[in-house]
Design a protein around this motif. Structure first.
Motif, PDB file in Angstrom:
ATOM      1  N   LEU A  38       9.234  -2.361 -13.320  1.00  0.00           N
ATOM      2  CA  LEU A  38       8.257  -1.210 -12.873  1.00  0.00           C
ATOM      3  C   LEU A  38       7.689  -0.471 -14.186  1.00  0.00           C
ATOM      4  CD1 LEU A  38      10.511   0.048  -9.758  1.00  0.00           C
ATOM      5  CD2 LEU A  38       8.222  -1.251  -9.869  1.00  0.00           C
ATOM      6  N   SER A  51      -0.060  -0.701  -8.874  1.00  0.00           N
ATOM      7  CA  SER A  51       0.218  -0.513  -7.578  1.00  0.00           C
ATOM      8  C   SER A  51      -0.495   0.715  -6.772  1.00  0.00           C
ATOM      9  CB  SER A  51       1.882  -0.331  -7.264  1.00  0.00           C
ATOM     10  OG  SER A  51       2.498  -1.556  -7.861  1.00  0.00           O
ATOM     11  N   LEU A  62       4.694   2.664  -2.221  1.00  0.00           N
ATOM     12  CA  LEU A  62       6.110   2.396  -1.872  1.00  0.00           C
ATOM     13  C   LEU A  62       6.383   0.952  -1.325  1.00  0.00           C
ATOM     14  CD1 LEU A  62       7.611   5.989  -0.603  1.00  0.00           C
ATOM     15  CD2 LEU A  62       7.747   4.878  -2.856  1.00  0.00           C
ATOM     16  N   LEU A  64       5.737  -1.546  -3.958  1.00  0.00           N
ATOM     17  CA  LEU A  64       6.926  -1.663  -4.849  1.00  0.00           C
ATOM     18  C   LEU A  64       8.054  -2.285  -4.245  1.00  0.00           C
ATOM     19  CD1 LEU A  64       6.436   2.122  -6.428  1.00  0.00           C
ATOM     20  CD2 LEU A  64       5.879  -0.282  -7.302  1.00  0.00           C
ATOM     21  N   ARG A  65       8.353  -1.932  -2.858  1.00  0.00           N
ATOM     22  CA  ARG A  65       9.479  -2.567  -2.487  1.00  0.00           C
ATOM     23  C   ARG A  65       9.355  -4.149  -2.371  1.00  0.00           C
ATOM     24  NH1 ARG A  65       9.080   1.728   1.813  1.00  0.00           N
ATOM     25  NH2 ARG A  65      10.386   3.234   1.190  1.00  0.00           N
ATOM     26  N   LEU A  69      10.156  -5.358  -5.848  1.00  0.00           N
ATOM     27  CA  LEU A  69      11.879  -5.588  -6.041  1.00  0.00           C
ATOM     28  C   LEU A  69      12.132  -6.695  -5.180  1.00  0.00           C
ATOM     29  CD1 LEU A  69      12.941  -1.778  -5.307  1.00  0.00           C
ATOM     30  CD2 LEU A  69      13.046  -2.922  -7.175  1.00  0.00           C
ATOM     31  N   ASN A  97      16.887   0.395  -3.471  1.00  0.00           N
ATOM     32  CA  ASN A  97      16.032   1.162  -2.879  1.00  0.00           C
ATOM     33  C   ASN A  97      14.990   1.684  -3.980  1.00  0.00           C
ATOM     34  OD1 ASN A  97      17.082   1.254  -0.349  1.00  0.00           O
ATOM     35  ND2 ASN A  97      18.198   2.974  -0.790  1.00  0.00           N
ATOM     36  N   VAL A  98      13.615   1.861  -3.689  1.00  0.00           N
ATOM     37  CA  VAL A  98      12.579   2.018  -4.618  1.00  0.00           C
ATOM     38  C   VAL A  98      12.943   3.521  -5.186  1.00  0.00           C
ATOM     39  CG1 VAL A  98      10.223   2.808  -4.951  1.00  0.00           C
ATOM     40  CG2 VAL A  98      10.913   0.954  -3.234  1.00  0.00           C
ATOM     41  N   THR A  99      13.472   4.416  -4.504  1.00  0.00           N
ATOM     42  CA  THR A  99      13.844   5.768  -5.031  1.00  0.00           C
ATOM     43  C   THR A  99      15.026   5.584  -6.339  1.00  0.00           C
ATOM     44  OG1 THR A  99      15.521   5.697  -3.480  1.00  0.00           O
ATOM     45  CG2 THR A  99      13.408   7.054  -3.019  1.00  0.00           C
ATOM     46  N   LEU A 136      12.973   4.163  -9.671  1.00  0.00           N
ATOM     47  CA  LEU A 136      11.968   4.986 -10.358  1.00  0.00           C
ATOM     48  C   LEU A 136      12.520   6.064 -11.142  1.00  0.00           C
ATOM     49  CD1 LEU A 136       9.464   5.382  -7.235  1.00  0.00           C
ATOM     50  CD2 LEU A 136       8.978   4.014  -9.320  1.00  0.00           C
ATOM     51  N   LYS A 194       8.082   8.946 -10.630  1.00  0.00           N
ATOM     52  CA  LYS A 194       7.975   9.684  -9.359  1.00  0.00           C
ATOM     53  C   LYS A 194       6.752  10.940  -9.458  1.00  0.00           C
ATOM     54  CE  LYS A 194      12.799   9.010  -7.898  1.00  0.00           C
ATOM     55  NZ  LYS A 194      13.952   9.901  -7.276  1.00  0.00           N
TER      56      LYS A 194
END
Length: 718
Positions: A37, A45, A103, A106-107, A110, A119-121, A124, A129
């Motif tokens: 990422l 993205s 998001l 991004l998932r 992953l 998780n994306v969170t 990042l 963010k």
């Protein structure tokens, strides 16, 4: 082609699984994800997400244009166009769509990289963010709001009401969450979206099946409320439109073909499936578009957007955005008046102006008349004729106040006349709601949830909660399936006196050609509300024929409410019982005790399998009413809690010291809805308490006997 035995196949699968664990295991810290990422990858993205969303918005506009050009609209078109996000609301919804689409992309990255556990969170960085927030437009949420050093009047948007947290309660922000959101994936997928998925050991029933088996009532079998009039129901809608508006996603505002033909969950399409035993099972499903979301860069969990100010501030009359407020003012002079219709009058009395935008779908309710929707502070003004009538009364009341205040204070300019009249109108709405409406709704529990006013509390959160926005839809169970219009003698208005409700929706032409607003007001004052009973929840007119103005079958309001609750990630009935300190029934016996109805409880258990899965709306409206009230204990708690927060967290609440003078307060306390009707219609006889059932002519008074608003306390020396 190689062929392996089942044992070898299993070994290969396990080996792949172990390799994956090694790649993403303990040696692969979050910091190492920067390659996967990278900032450049993240920007790509975001750029791709913006392009996808913009294309969806463009397509929805094309679909809408095509609908209007073809001169045909489905029931869903009528409903959704009334809930189209516009202005700043549309921008807020679009930014949120950029964020959510980013998001999702991004998932996918992953998953493709084997980092499906994260998780994306988690992957990042803080810098990334912030990048997402800035480049999706979501950073507007954190921009500081400069409030004036002193302010005598409310802002239109609700900003700066709370000077500590200036955006609290303002329009185009997220609803408050009293309990955490509940989604299938923990972020945004509604419960029930994935076929066959189990919750607490059972699948969720189709919302249409719940509607058929618990909510449905034949129109002729409903029971009239022996104490409350239809005006009580209409005021409830007036209030809810003042404090909450949940627009649909702008990307699905006009349902695309796949929303109609496919029953799959493909955001923003979340179609309502028909059970096999449904009378309408020949149709694949009923279209449903998800509510617009709002940026949430803190947790990335889906939150829904409240397009209007949370405060009870008469935003229905004046709007919740400065651009809207300006557009509905009389621009031909600077006298502080609201704009009125330039083409039609109600036998000389003012009517609302037309909304001449390209999306005025009301034209399609009568193609011969070619009459657009009305325009007011709230875009739902033309949703039904009773609502349009109330909007008209308040339009006229504002302009009356402006003219009277000008006579008292010739030195006041137009802006002061507008703001002082707006301030009085806001107080009138608050007084009627808290003094006259809520005690009838909450009965003996009124003082429990809304104790006497003790002043402004700046640390209280006044925002409308997501759960209240659904819970207050209890009012749908009080709607009559027919529209009643009465003449001067309170008798049916000829062939126009009694029509199915579906033909009164998005039909402002009926006000222009069928007697104006007076027959509508008389009808709501003399007619009974429908009573909310466990075996009579929603009449068929609303359960099968909502917005059915064409040959296309109508919508199901009960199913829409249930689907909306799932779309909003609201926890179930039992969780909210716990929130309110009420018992949490776990089995048939305990549920039947709460509902006071064994057969009703048995229906719930058969449908849901467990009390834990019961949807909030259907569970709450099935409870027996509290003494002297019209809702059960759970709704009394949710509604009472919300209205207490709305009052105590409002810096401009009408009773707060310094808002009005003592003399003005005494004058305002004499105001009533009956007086508003007398002053702004040609009706000469009216009951003193219009929310209660009255008999004509014995319970009706001459308007001369109803107290007027004395404006002398507003007179100022030049």
């Amino acid at each position: 082609m190689f062929h392996f035995s089942p044992g070898i196949k299993l070994g290969i699968i396990l080996l792949g699984f172990i390799i994956t664990l090694c790649l993403v295991g303990t040696g692969d810290s979050f910091a190492d994800n920067s390659e996967m990422l990278s900032d450049s990858s993240l920007r790509k993205s975001i750029k791709k997400a913006r392009k996808m969303v913009d294309m969806a918005y463009l397509q929805s506009r094309r679909n809408l244009k095509k609908t209007l050009e073809e001169n045909f609209a489905s029931p869903m078109d009528f409903l959704k166009i009334l809930r189209d996000p516009v202005g700043r609301t549309r921008s807020a919804a679009r930014f949120a769509d950029y964020l959510e689409t980013t998001l999702k992309l991004l998932r996918i990255k992953l998953q493709l990289s084997g980092k499906w556990r994260y998780n994306v969170t988690d992957v990042l960085s803080r810098k990334q963010k912030k990048m997402i927030s800035t480049e999706t437009g979501c950073s507007y949420q954190t921009h500081p709001i400069k409030c004036p050093e002193s302010d005598k009047y409310r802002s239109i948007s609700g900003e700066c009401n709370n000077r500590k947290v200036s955006h609290l309660g303002s329009s185009n922000r997220a609803f408050a969450r009293w309990l955490p959101g509940l989604y299938e994936d923990g972020f945004s997928v509604p419960r029930g979206a994935t076929a066959g998925k189990m919750f607490n050991g059972f699948p969720l029933p189709l919302v249409r099946k719940v509607s058929n088996e618990i909510a449905f009532t034949a129109d002729e079998k409903i029971t009239h409320d022996q104490d409350l009039s239809l005006a009580f129901m209409h005021w409830g809608q007036w209030v809810t439109h003042d404090i909450e508006f949940t627009p649909v996603s702008g990307a699905g505002m006009n349902p695309s073909p796949q929303c109609r033909s496919s029953c799959a969950f493909k955001p923003p399409c979340f179609p309502i499936k028909f059970p096999t035993d449904d009378p309408r099972s020949s149709q694949s499903c009923m279209p449903f578009i998800q509510s617009a979301s709002v940026c949430n860069t803190r947790t990335f969990t889906r939150e829904q957007l409240n397009a209007v100010s949370s405060f009870l501030d008469a935003s229905t009359v004046y709007g919740s955005e400065d651009a809207v407020a300006k557009s509905i003012r009389n621009q031909t002079n600077q006298l502080g008046l609201l704009a009125v219709n330039q083409n039609f009058t109600d036998e000389g009395l003012e009517l609302l102006p037309f909304d001449n935008s390209a999306t005025s779908i009301c034209i399609l309710s009568n193609k011969t008349m070619n009459i657009p929707c009305f325009k007011a502070g709230d875009r739902r003004v033309s949703e039904n004729l009773g609502l349009s009538a109330l909007h008209t009364v308040f339009l006229r009341q504002h302009n009356r106040l402006v003219k009277q205040l000008k006579k008292l204070n010739p030195h006041w300019d137009g802006e002061k006349l507008y703001q002082e009249s707006r301030k009085i109108i806001g107080a009138i709405v608050q007084i009627i709601t808290y003094r006259d409406y809520l005690p009838l709704l909450l009965g003996e529990e009124t003082s429990k949830w809304i104790p006497p006013y003790r002043g402004y509390k700046k640390n209280l959160d006044p925002r409308i909660s997501n759960v209240f926005a659904l819970a207050f839809r209890f009012g749908h169970t009080t709607i009559q399936p027919f529209l009643s219009r009465l003449d001067d003698n309170y008798q049916p208005l000829g062939s126009f006196g009694h029509i199915p409700l579906r033909f009164s929706l998005s039909a402002p032409w009926r006000i222009l050609t069928e007697g104006g607003i007076d027959p509508l007001i008389r009808g709501m004052v003399l007619s009974h509300a429908k009573v909310m009973k466990q075996n009579q929840l929603l009449p068929e007119e609303l359960q099968n024929h909502l917005f059915e103005q064409t040959q296309v079958m109508g919508l199901d309001l009960a199913a829409l409410n249930l689907q909306r609750g799932r779309d909003h990630g609201l926890p179930g009935y039992i969780a909210w019982r716990q929130f309110c300190g009420l018992s949490q029934p776990e089995n048939l016996k305990e549920l039947s005790k709460v509902l006071g109805n064994y057969e009703q409880a048995k229906k719930f258990m058969k449908l849901y399998g467990t009390t834990e899965n019961i949807d909030l709306w259907i569970g709450a409206i099935s409870e027996p009413a509290v003494p002297q009230g019209r809702v059960g204990p759970l709704l009394a708690c949710i509604i009472g809690t919300q209205f207490r927060k709305l009052r105590d967290g409002d810096r401009f609440w009408w009773e707060r010291r310094g808002i009005f003078t003592p003399q003005q307060l005494r004058a305002l306390r004499k105001i009533s809805l009956s007086r508003l009707i007398c002053d702004n219609t040609r009706i000469k006889k009216i009951p003193r308490e219009v929310f209660k059932v009255n008999s004509y002519p014995e319970d009706f008074l001459d308007c001369k006997e109803i107290d007027k608003l004395n404006l002398s306390p507003w007179e100022e020396e030049p």
